[in-house]
Design a protein around this motif. Structure first.
Motif, PDB file in Angstrom:
ATOM      1  N   LEU A  75       0.904  -1.178   0.073  1.00 18.55           N
ATOM      2  CA  LEU A  75      -0.100   0.006  -0.043  1.00 18.55           C
ATOM      3  C   LEU A  75       0.850   1.144   0.001  1.00 18.55           C
ATOM      4  CD1 LEU A  75      -2.781  -0.685   2.729  1.00 18.55           C
ATOM      5  CD2 LEU A  75      -3.148  -0.341   0.112  1.00 18.55           C
ATOM      6  N   ILE A  76       1.897   1.176   0.525  1.00 18.85           N
ATOM      7  CA  ILE A  76       2.803   2.567   0.984  1.00 18.85           C
ATOM      8  C   ILE A  76       2.926   3.452  -0.214  1.00 18.85           C
ATOM      9  CG2 ILE A  76       5.123   1.540   0.794  1.00 18.85           C
ATOM     10  CD1 ILE A  76       3.643   3.974   3.379  1.00 18.85           C
ATOM     11  N   GLY A  77       3.206   2.888  -1.373  1.00 16.59           N
ATOM     12  CA  GLY A  77       3.688   3.579  -2.572  1.00 16.59           C
ATOM     13  C   GLY A  77       2.332   4.411  -3.076  1.00 16.59           C
ATOM     14  N   THR A  78       1.252   3.800  -3.054  1.00 16.57           N
ATOM     15  CA  THR A  78      -0.167   4.530  -3.163  1.00 16.57           C
ATOM     16  C   THR A  78      -0.317   5.412  -2.101  1.00 16.57           C
ATOM     17  OG1 THR A  78      -0.975   2.485  -4.536  1.00 16.57           O
ATOM     18  CG2 THR A  78      -2.706   4.184  -3.750  1.00 16.57           C
ATOM     19  N   VAL A  79      -0.206   4.984  -1.012  1.00 15.16           N
ATOM     20  CA  VAL A  79      -0.342   6.114   0.133  1.00 15.16           C
ATOM     21  C   VAL A  79       0.560   7.475   0.194  1.00 15.16           C
ATOM     22  CG1 VAL A  79      -0.181   6.468   2.618  1.00 15.16           C
ATOM     23  CG2 VAL A  79      -1.195   4.565   1.850  1.00 15.16           C
ATOM     24  N   ARG A  80       1.734   7.326  -0.497  1.00 16.45           N
ATOM     25  CA  ARG A  80       2.538   8.410  -0.746  1.00 16.45           C
ATOM     26  C   ARG A  80       2.193   9.172  -2.032  1.00 16.45           C
ATOM     27  NH1 ARG A  80       8.400   5.328   1.140  1.00 16.45           N
ATOM     28  NH2 ARG A  80       7.899   5.816   3.374  1.00 16.45           N
ATOM     29  N   GLU A  81       1.592   8.533  -3.003  1.00 19.27           N
ATOM     30  CA  GLU A  81       1.332   9.376  -4.192  1.00 19.27           C
ATOM     31  C   GLU A  81      -0.093  10.055  -3.941  1.00 19.27           C
ATOM     32  OE1 GLU A  81       0.423   6.532  -7.079  1.00 19.27           O
ATOM     33  OE2 GLU A  81       2.423   5.760  -7.421  1.00 19.27           O
ATOM     34  N   VAL A  82      -0.955   9.524  -3.223  1.00 20.76           N
ATOM     35  CA  VAL A  82      -1.860  10.429  -2.563  1.00 20.76           C
ATOM     36  C   VAL A  82      -1.612  11.285  -1.628  1.00 20.76           C
ATOM     37  CG1 VAL A  82      -4.147  10.429  -1.370  1.00 20.76           C
ATOM     38  CG2 VAL A  82      -3.577   8.371  -2.653  1.00 20.76           C
TER      39      VAL A  82
END
Length: 319
Positions: A75-82
């Motif tokens: 999840l962390i990649g998507t979280v940082r993009e958001v």
């Protein structure tokens, strides 16, 4: 609590995303709470709610800290993009206001800068931005990734090797001097290369400046008798005040220590390349209003009129 379904999933609030990111970075509920400006019990409540919403433990406690589960890694990649998108949206409509801002700026610098630059920078920032907190970090192998991913804001010093994706701005030039006890028994009105080679020395064995000094000594065939090596400048002035040793160091830190401890400043009889102290930041922060404000403060406080100039992007090393 909101009902989660395949057609209408619950949306995570920004503070939960920020918590997930900080826990991933720090591996500590306590440090994440400090960064968020919240108490540890409050953050633990947020984490428990986030675990229920995502149906996963997310982090497990180990002797090495809070380690992410495979679900969190995914999840962390998507979280940082958001989070990055939300940050850009916020920046577009709200310029940085130092008088009301609550923010932590993390600046990578040497221990010499802790003595010469940080006191003045802290006093200035505190007067203009009373709710802003500064965090001094060590220039090390993790600095580049920290600046890239937003864990750091600026780096100040002599930092060769940075490539495309970073900006730099010159602040001030540095040459070299020597320091000695004001009552040194063998140093008179002059300090020659012969005196330099005959005396015993303290060696500061860290940083890019050290490599410049060692290279110059080797090129000129000068050998120092090193009786004491230090990893930095901590304790240097106290040692020189109580011993008949010589230290060779950049002028800014040298004159600062000499003034505070009553040491004698001597011209370096060895020709050592001068260098320029610069501030560096990553392209992701180039348009950030808070980062721009901090860079402006550093330029205002430390930039020499002789070398003042605009920021410039760094090229790739093989360009």
């Amino acid at each position: 609590m909101a009902t989660v379904s395949a057609t209408n999933p619950a949306l995570l609030d920004p503070k939960s995303l920020r918590l997930l990111d900080l826990l991933y970075r720090t591996k500590s509920v306590t440090r994440a709470a400090e960064r968020l400006g919240q108490s540890q019990p409050t953050v633990s409540i947020w984490l428990a709610r986030l675990r229920r919403e995502l149906g996963d433990p997310l982090f497990v406690r180990t002797p090495e800290g809070m380690l992410p589960t495979p679900r969190t890694d995914a999840l962390i990649g998507t979280v940082r993009e958001v989070l990055e998108g939300m940050r850009r949206l916020a920046e577009s409509g709200s310029p940085f206001n130092p008088s009301t801002a609550e923010r932590v700026f993390r600046i990578f610098m040497t221990d010499a800068s802790h003595v010469t630059l940080l006191p003045r920078l802290f006093s200035h920032v505190r007067a203009l931005a009373p709710k802003v907190r500064l965090e001094a970090a060590t220039i090390d192998a993790g600095m580049v990734s920290a600046l890239q991913n937003g864990e750091g804001d600026l780096a100040i010093g002599l930092i060769p090797g940075l490539e495309a994706g970073f900006y730099q701005q010159a602040l001030f030039g540095q040459d070299w001097i020597c320091l000695a006890n004001a009552r040194h028994p063998r140093i008179g009105k002059t300090f020659t290369l012969k005196n330099y080679a005959a005396e015993s020395h303290i060696g500061i064995v860290s940083g890019t400046g050290y490599r410049l000094l060692e290279g110059a000594l080797k090129a000129q065939g000068v050998e120092r008798k090193i009786l004491l090596e230090l990893p930095g400048f901590l304790g240097l002035s106290a040692i020189l005040s109580n011993a008949d040793l010589i230290a060779t160091l950049p002028r800014h830190i040298g004159t600062t220590l000499a003034k505070a401890a009553g040491l004698r400043v001597l011209p370096s009889p060895v020709t050592i390349p001068s260098f320029t102290v610069k501030q560096y930041w990553h392209a992701r922060s180039h348009h950030d209003s808070a980062n721009k404000w901090l860079r402006g403060v550093c330029a205002e406080l430390f930039q020499s009129e002789r070398i003042a100039g605009a920021a410039e992007p760094l090229p790739r090393q093989n360009d």
